[in-house]
Design a protein around this motif. Structure first.
Motif, PDB file in Angstrom:
ATOM      1  N   UNK A  33       0.829  -1.203   0.000  1.00  0.00           N
ATOM      2  CA  UNK A  33       0.000   0.000   0.000  1.00  0.00           C
ATOM      3  C   UNK A  33       0.866   1.257   0.000  1.00  0.00           C
ATOM      4  N   UNK A  34       1.953   1.253   0.768  1.00  0.00           N
ATOM      5  CA  UNK A  34       2.855   2.404   0.811  1.00  0.00           C
ATOM      6  C   UNK A  34       3.549   2.607  -0.535  1.00  0.00           C
ATOM      7  N   UNK A  35       4.015   1.530  -1.129  1.00  0.00           N
ATOM      8  CA  UNK A  35       4.666   1.622  -2.441  1.00  0.00           C
ATOM      9  C   UNK A  35       3.672   2.100  -3.495  1.00  0.00           C
ATOM     10  N   UNK A  36       2.442   1.590  -3.442  1.00  0.00           N
ATOM     11  CA  UNK A  36       1.417   2.015  -4.396  1.00  0.00           C
ATOM     12  C   UNK A  36       1.098   3.495  -4.225  1.00  0.00           C
ATOM     13  N   UNK A  37       1.061   3.978  -2.988  1.00  0.00           N
ATOM     14  CA  UNK A  37       0.828   5.399  -2.733  1.00  0.00           C
ATOM     15  C   UNK A  37       1.961   6.246  -3.283  1.00  0.00           C
ATOM     16  N   UNK A  41       1.669   9.040  -6.251  1.00  0.00           N
ATOM     17  CA  UNK A  41       2.138  10.416  -6.070  1.00  0.00           C
ATOM     18  C   UNK A  41       3.185  10.784  -7.111  1.00  0.00           C
ATOM     19  N   UNK A  42       4.039   9.839  -7.475  1.00  0.00           N
ATOM     20  CA  UNK A  42       5.037  10.095  -8.518  1.00  0.00           C
ATOM     21  C   UNK A  42       4.373  10.345  -9.863  1.00  0.00           C
ATOM     22  N   UNK A  43       3.323   9.588 -10.167  1.00  0.00           N
ATOM     23  CA  UNK A  43       2.602   9.799 -11.423  1.00  0.00           C
ATOM     24  C   UNK A  43       1.943  11.170 -11.434  1.00  0.00           C
ATOM     25  N   UNK A  44       1.331  11.568 -10.330  1.00  0.00           N
ATOM     26  CA  UNK A  44       0.710  12.891 -10.241  1.00  0.00           C
ATOM     27  C   UNK A  44       1.757  13.988 -10.395  1.00  0.00           C
TER      28      UNK A  44
END
Length: 69
Positions: A33-37, A41-44
């Motif tokens: 979940x942390x990696x996905x978050x 955020x990197x994509x945004x």
């Protein structure tokens, strides 16, 4: 079930749109979940810093049809 598609994605063995990403992330559920978050955020960040400024001159936001009176 019609045409081989169930009402829920996991009913017939599929695991949804992001299942492949979730399965390939390392660690337990909390670290996934942390990696996905962080990935989201990197994509945004990339979208707002590079993609949107590049595309902004191509979009017709300044073409107004109302005259200044």
């Amino acid at each position: 079930m019609r045409y081989g598609v169930g009402l829920v994605p996991w009913y017939d063995g599929r695991d949804g749109m992001y299942g492949w990403i979730w399965r390939h992330l390392p660690g337990n559920a909390w670290s996934k979940a942390l990696i996905a978050l962080v990935l989201a955020l990197a994509v945004v960040y990339v979208l707002f810093q590079y993609v949107f400024p590049w595309a902004e001159p191509l979009l017709p936001f300044n073409d107004v049809t109302v005259d200044n009176q």
